[in-house]
Every structure is written in C-alpha cells, then in structure tokens.
Write an enzyme that holds these catalytic residues in place. Structure first.
Site, PDB file in Angstrom:
ATOM      1  N   HIS A 276       1.741   5.244   4.115  1.00 40.77           N
ATOM      2  CA  HIS A 276       2.946   5.092   3.258  1.00 40.77           C
ATOM      3  C   HIS A 276       4.108   5.775   3.983  1.00 40.77           C
ATOM      4  O   HIS A 276       4.409   5.420   5.123  1.00 40.77           O
ATOM      5  CB  HIS A 276       2.604   5.688   1.890  1.00 40.77           C
ATOM      6  CG  HIS A 276       3.617   5.513   0.808  1.00 40.77           C
ATOM      7  ND1 HIS A 276       4.675   4.643   0.877  1.00 40.77           N
ATOM      8  CD2 HIS A 276       3.734   6.134  -0.407  1.00 40.77           C
ATOM      9  CE1 HIS A 276       5.393   4.718  -0.236  1.00 40.77           C
ATOM     10  NE2 HIS A 276       4.844   5.622  -1.035  1.00 40.77           N
ATOM     11  N   HIS A 315       2.646  -4.650   5.796  1.00 36.68           N
ATOM     12  CA  HIS A 315       3.086  -4.173   4.486  1.00 36.68           C
ATOM     13  C   HIS A 315       2.300  -4.909   3.423  1.00 36.68           C
ATOM     14  O   HIS A 315       2.000  -6.098   3.592  1.00 36.68           O
ATOM     15  CB  HIS A 315       4.591  -4.412   4.294  1.00 36.68           C
ATOM     16  CG  HIS A 315       5.182  -3.542   3.241  1.00 36.68           C
ATOM     17  ND1 HIS A 315       5.123  -3.868   1.907  1.00 36.68           N
ATOM     18  CD2 HIS A 315       5.793  -2.346   3.326  1.00 36.68           C
ATOM     19  CE1 HIS A 315       5.691  -2.906   1.219  1.00 36.68           C
ATOM     20  NE2 HIS A 315       6.105  -1.962   2.049  1.00 36.68           N
ATOM     21  N   ASP A 371       9.664   1.647   8.765  1.00 35.35           N
ATOM     22  CA  ASP A 371       9.436   2.872   9.522  1.00 35.35           C
ATOM     23  C   ASP A 371       9.141   2.644  10.986  1.00 35.35           C
ATOM     24  O   ASP A 371       8.872   3.594  11.718  1.00 35.35           O
ATOM     25  CB  ASP A 371       8.327   3.691   8.849  1.00 35.35           C
ATOM     26  CG  ASP A 371       8.851   4.317   7.573  1.00 35.35           C
ATOM     27  OD1 ASP A 371      10.036   4.687   7.563  1.00 35.35           O
ATOM     28  OD2 ASP A 371       8.108   4.401   6.589  1.00 35.35           O
TER      29      ASP A 371
HETATM   30  N1  CMC Z   1      -2.173  -2.787  12.568  1.00 33.45           N
HETATM   31  C1  CMC Z   1      -3.250  -3.592  12.778  1.00 33.45           C
HETATM   32  N2  CMC Z   1      -3.828  -4.345  11.854  1.00 33.45           N
HETATM   33  C2  CMC Z   1      -3.313  -4.278  10.619  1.00 33.45           C
HETATM   34  C3  CMC Z   1      -2.204  -3.485  10.310  1.00 33.45           C
HETATM   35  C4  CMC Z   1      -1.627  -2.720  11.326  1.00 33.45           C
HETATM   36  N3  CMC Z   1      -0.564  -1.937  11.104  1.00 33.45           N
HETATM   37  N4  CMC Z   1      -1.908  -3.610   8.989  1.00 33.45           N
HETATM   38  C5  CMC Z   1      -2.807  -4.480   8.493  1.00 33.45           C
HETATM   39  N5  CMC Z   1      -3.650  -4.887   9.464  1.00 33.45           N
HETATM   40  C6  CMC Z   1      -4.733  -5.851   9.352  1.00 33.45           C
HETATM   41  C7  CMC Z   1      -5.953  -5.260   8.690  1.00 33.45           C
HETATM   42  O1  CMC Z   1      -6.836  -4.705   9.646  1.00 33.45           O
HETATM   43  C8  CMC Z   1      -6.528  -6.460   7.989  1.00 33.45           C
HETATM   44  O2  CMC Z   1      -7.182  -7.252   8.949  1.00 33.45           O
HETATM   45  P1  CMC Z   1      -8.565  -8.027   8.557  1.00 33.45           P
HETATM   46  O3  CMC Z   1      -8.134  -9.051   7.532  1.00 33.45           O
HETATM   47  O4  CMC Z   1      -9.052  -8.591   9.812  1.00 33.45           O
HETATM   48  O5  CMC Z   1      -9.488  -6.976   7.985  1.00 33.45           O
HETATM   49  C9  CMC Z   1      -5.306  -7.239   7.537  1.00 33.45           C
HETATM   50  O6  CMC Z   1      -4.266  -6.890   8.476  1.00 33.45           O
HETATM   51  C10 CMC Z   1      -4.830  -6.885   6.124  1.00 33.45           C
HETATM   52  O7  CMC Z   1      -4.622  -5.472   6.075  1.00 33.45           O
HETATM   53  P2  CMC Z   1      -4.853  -4.582   4.800  1.00 33.45           P
HETATM   54  O8  CMC Z   1      -5.202  -3.200   5.234  1.00 33.45           O
HETATM   55  O9  CMC Z   1      -5.808  -5.271   3.866  1.00 33.45           O
HETATM   56  O10 CMC Z   1      -3.416  -4.632   4.165  1.00 33.45           O
HETATM   57  P3  CMC Z   1      -2.858  -3.674   3.033  1.00 33.45           P
HETATM   58  O11 CMC Z   1      -1.879  -4.456   2.286  1.00 33.45           O
HETATM   59  O12 CMC Z   1      -3.989  -3.067   2.269  1.00 33.45           O
HETATM   60  O13 CMC Z   1      -2.173  -2.504   3.864  1.00 33.45           O
HETATM   61  C11 CMC Z   1      -0.550  -1.225   5.003  1.00 33.45           C
HETATM   62  C12 CMC Z   1      -0.806  -2.374   4.026  1.00 33.45           C
HETATM   63  C13 CMC Z   1       0.936  -0.910   5.038  1.00 33.45           C
HETATM   64  C14 CMC Z   1      -1.291   0.021   4.517  1.00 33.45           C
HETATM   65  C15 CMC Z   1      -1.056  -1.646   6.398  1.00 33.45           C
HETATM   66  O14 CMC Z   1      -0.366  -2.786   6.852  1.00 33.45           O
HETATM   67  C16 CMC Z   1      -0.939  -0.519   7.418  1.00 33.45           C
HETATM   68  O15 CMC Z   1      -1.863   0.317   7.506  1.00 33.45           O
HETATM   69  N6  CMC Z   1       0.193  -0.465   8.187  1.00 33.45           N
HETATM   70  C17 CMC Z   1       0.407   0.625   9.112  1.00 33.45           C
HETATM   71  C18 CMC Z   1       0.951   1.824   8.358  1.00 33.45           C
HETATM   72  C19 CMC Z   1       2.406   1.634   7.984  1.00 33.45           C
HETATM   73  O16 CMC Z   1       3.227   1.267   8.802  1.00 33.45           O
HETATM   74  N7  CMC Z   1       2.735   1.943   6.722  1.00 33.45           N
HETATM   75  C20 CMC Z   1       4.114   1.945   6.254  1.00 33.45           C
HETATM   76  C21 CMC Z   1       4.398   0.898   5.233  1.00 33.45           C
HETATM   77  S1  CMC Z   1       6.198   0.747   4.955  1.00 33.45           S
HETATM   78  C22 CMC Z   1       6.689   2.303   4.312  1.00 33.45           C
HETATM   79  C23 CMC Z   1       6.350   2.386   2.882  1.00 33.45           C
HETATM   80  O17 CMC Z   1       7.186   1.951   2.047  1.00 33.45           O
HETATM   81  O18 CMC Z   1       5.266   2.882   2.538  1.00 33.45           O
END
Ligand code: CMC
Length: 437
Positions: A276, A315, A371
């Site tokens: 986050h 995201h 970010d």
């Molecule tokens: N790098 C590599 N793979 C990713 C990433 C990433 N940053 N984000 C998602 N994926 C992949 C994930 O491995 C999954 O792949 P598969 O379907 O093969 O298992 C797929 O994309 C869906 O990911 P998810 O984890 O189910 O998606 P989510 O909606 O639960 O997570 C997130 C969203 C923001 C936590 C995630 O994208 C992430 O960890 N991003 C990196 C951390 C980040 O930049 N966070 C800041 C968000 S913006 C600031 C705020 O407002 O919080």
C-alpha cells in the site's frame, strides 16, 4: 462505470433469481445500485439448520463495504475524481487545503476558504507531551511507527474526541488531525535525522509551514517555488482514494466507536505496508538494488519467475494507467530542473518501458501506479526513503477524516464483523490428562 443505479441510491430496481441446485429452491435477491445485500444470501440454505450462504471474499475483491460520495474511481478507464472533479483538473490548480475542504464538504470552498484555513491554523500547534515522546523515540525507529504511535497518543490528550455524537466535536478533532499530523511528521523527521525541531508557524500556510518545519536550516532546495508546488501536488494526489486498505482499516476501527485519533493511527499502520503506501519506499529500495539500466532485463526476468514484485506497478482497482502516476511522472521534470536529475530516473524509465512491452505485465494489466515515480521526487528533494510513506500519510489524513466524518453519520454504520469459513477441528473433549481436579 458509474450507473444510473448509483444516482437512485437505495431504490430497488431489479431482482436476482437464484436457483440452488443443492435442493432445487429458488430465491429472489433484491438488486440495488448494482449490488445484492450479502445478508440476503443467508436465506439460501442447503438444509434448514445450515447457517446459510456467505460470500467468500478475502481482500474484498468484489465487496462494497459502504456507500460513499467522496471519491469515484473507474479503474478500467484510469479515472479518478474527488467529489466529481477529475484529478487532472485538481492537481496543480487546487491547494491541498482546498482539496481537504472539498473532500470533507462536497464542494470547493468559495469565500469560506479563508475561514477554513484559519480554523486549521488555529489548531496547528502540538501539546508538549508530543515533543517529549518523539525525543525519547530511538532514531532508528521507522518514522511510520513513531507517527502512528504519536497520533494514537493524541486521543489521550484530547479525550473529548470520544464524544463523537456532537458534530462540533467531530469537526474540531478532524481539523486537529489535518493540522497536526504534518507537524508530527516534521518532528519525527527531524528527530530521525538528529536535527533540532522547528516551531510551527501557521502564518506560512499549511504547506509552507510543513515544508519549513521539515527542511528549515537543512540546506535543501525546499524553498524553491517549483519544489513547493511539487510537494503540494503530491499531497493533493495522495489525499484520497476511496476504500483502499488503510481507509478500510480506519472504518473498521471507527465502526467500534473508537476515537478518531486511534482510528487514524490504525489506518497509518495499514498504509505503512509495502503493498500500500509503503510502496514508494520499496520502489526506491528496488531501484537502488537494480542500480543501472543494463540490469533491468535480469530484474524483469526475476519478477516474471515470481521471485519478487515490480514495486510501484499494479493496482487492485486500476487496470489501466493510474492517473496519479501520470501526473507525478510529468512533475519530475520540473523538480529535477531544480535539484538535478536523479540518476535512478533512467532505471525507472527503462523498467517502465520494458514492463509495458512485456506479455507478463500486459496480460495482467499491470501499469505504473502513483508510487512508481513519487519516491524519485522525494529523494531528489532530499528526503530519506523511510520518510516517503510519512508524506503519503500527511496527505491521506484529509481523506481519512472525510471518510470518518461521512461514516459517523451514515445510517448504515455498523460494527465491522465479517464471517469466516471455519476450517478447524470439530468439537472434541479434552484428553484424560486434563481431567477435572
Ligand atoms: N509485480 C509483478 N507481478 C504482479 C504485480 C507486481 N507489482 N502486481 C500484481 N502482479 C501479478 C500477481 O503475481 C498475479 O499474477 P498471477 O495471476 O499469475 O498470480 C496478478 O498480477 C494479480 O495480482 P494480485 O496480487 O492478485 O493483485 P491484487 O489486486 O491483489 O494486488 C497490489 C494489488 C497493488 C497489491 C499488487 O499489484 C502489488 O503488489 N503491487 C506492488 C506494490 C505496489 O506498488 N503497491 C502500491 C499500490 S498504489 C498505492 C496505494 O494507493 O496503495
């Protein structure tokens, strides 16, 4: 997509006919605002003594926890609006305090702006105990931990905040949080750096006072108008983002009628995580680890192999460019013109270019989020990485307060208490070794 149903909130428009193939029963579930009431699912029972159907949604991927009129996001189209105003129009044209007023009151301040600024300035001082507690904190403590601890402490300094039934009390304590979180952030920063504290001077304006308390006498380029305006824009971009993790934490705590200080402190805990608000710090760490453009392909290969995430990408809601990220990227030019180019910018640009052209990221709709570039700006201004999320927290306090005030008068307000799908042992008796005495 915003639907007509969202305009006619509460009006039953349709029903969902659900046939339970376990026993052939048919159920009509009311649809309103493109949603069903999850509680209605309980009527769907395989046997008369079952607890009824629940929706299983860890992470709230498709669960609306409230009605809210504050912020609208269309993640597929990359749209973000505060009270209807597109973020592209607000950023750079509205001050942070104007935005805070808008989020809280629903309209931009007209002549009320002066009174609003004065009311925030009037509570922009900190009780002595805050100085004492911060000075006793180890310099090694992460600034987010110290910030959250001190904000929780304010609930003890202002015990009347527990009387949430009075609109005036809610307003005063909301104002105090907006006014005092930046002051605490500045003290936390200076203590962390071993620098002497700078007194609050509300006559400098909200952002001016914050910047002064952070950077005065510190030899940085903070007093340049382009740096001031970059910080103001970053505050505006981070001010609210509807039901994100930390806002949901805030609502969860406030749902038990806790005071707003401990609710905001809890939200800060959620924000601190690298998935986050802590992502800005994690991005910088990642860029430093990669170090140079020639190492980008190897890093991307590791991400695709599942060894690590590309921080600042992806995201839950945006399946397109995060409009905030686009604005931050544009603002880097102005900042680097003053501070000199952050050498990691090239690495970030190459990472973005490689990811956006790669099937792994394309198929998962992973785009740079707010970010990805914000840490580069903060680093150029001279902030250490562990302060980046504190900057986010200062901004998001406005959103948290808007949501808290909205929630406190929400007729749907209820203590947050999800169900679980129990996976443990069935009932059993204690072994004979634990016979009654
Ligand atoms: N790098 C590599 N793979 C990713 C990433 C990433 N940053 N984000 C998602 N994926 C992949 C994930 O491995 C999954 O792949 P598969 O379907 O093969 O298992 C797929 O994309 C869906 O990911 P998810 O984890 O189910 O998606 P989510 O909606 O639960 O997570 C997130 C969203 C923001 C936590 C995630 O994208 C992430 O960890 N991003 C990196 C951390 C980040 O930049 N966070 C800041 C968000 S913006 C600031 C705020 O407002 O919080």
């Amino acid at each position: 997509m915003r639907t007509d149903a969202q305009v006619t909130v509460g009006k039953a428009l349709d029903v969902l006919r659900l046939i339970d193939d376990r026993n052939g029963s048919t159920h009509l579930l009311r649809i309103h605002d493109d949603a069903i009431d999850a509680a209605d699912l309980r009527k769907v029972r395989a046997t008369p003594d079952s607890q009824g159907l629940a929706s299983f949604d860890p992470g709230f991927v498709n669960t609306a926890a409230c009605r809210s009129a504050i912020t609208f996001i269309d993640g597929d189209r990359g749209v973000l609006e505060y009270r209807g105003y597109p973020i592209e129009q607000i950023a750079g044209r509205c001050s942070f305090l104007e935005v805070a007023f808008l989020l809280i009151n629903g309209e931009l301040p007209g002549p009320e702006l002066h009174e609003w600024e004065a009311s925030i300035a009037s509570v922009a001082t900190l009780p002595e105990v805050v100085y004492e507690v911060i000075q006793r904190m180890p310099h090694t403590a992460h600034p987010m931990n110290v910030l959250a601890a001190v904000v929780a402490l304010l609930g003890g300094v202002y015990p009347e905040a527990r009387d949430r039934a009075q609109a005036e009390t809610r307003k005063l304590n909301g104002n105090r949080l907006i006014a005092q979180v930046p002051l605490i952030a500045a003290l936390v920063y200076r203590n962390h750096q071993g620098l002497p504290f700078v007194e609050s001077d509300p006559s400098l304006g909200y952002t001016g006072n914050f910047i002064n308390m952070m950077f005065a006498g510190h030899g940085l380029t903070h007093d340049h108008p382009d740096i001031h305006s970059a910080i103001e824009t970053l505050l505006v971009l981070h001010a609210d983002h509807e039901q994100n993790c930390s806002t949901n934490v805030l609502r969860g705590i406030a749902s038990a009628d806790a005071d707003p200080y401990i609710s905001v402190s809890g939200a800060m805990g959620g924000l601190s995580g690298p998935l986050h608000g802590g992502a800005n710090e994690a991005v910088l760490k990642m860029l430093h680890e990669i170090g140079s453009v020639d190492r980008v392909p190897d890093f991307i290969a590791h991400v695709k192999a599942g060894d690590q995430r590309l921080m600042g990408f992806g995201h839950r809601v945006y399946k397109n460019f995060d409009p905030r990220g686009v604005i931050v990227k544009e603002s880097t030019d102005k900042v680097f013109a003053v501070t000199g180019i952050n050498p990691l910018l090239e690495v970030a640009i190459q990472l973005e270019r490689s990811a956006l052209a790669d099937e792994y990221f394309i198929s998962r709709k992973l785009y740079p989020n707010v970010d990805f570039y914000s840490g580069l700006v903060y680093e150029a201004i001279g902030l250490p990485a562990d302060m980046f999320t504190v900057m986010f927290a200062v901004a998001r306090t406005a959103g948290w307060i808007a949501h808290w005030l909205e929630f406190e008068v929400d007729p749907d307000k209820k203590i947050a208490r999800p169900r679980q799908l129990f996976t443990g042992s069935p009932r059993r008796d204690l072994p004979a070794t634990h016979a009654p005495a």
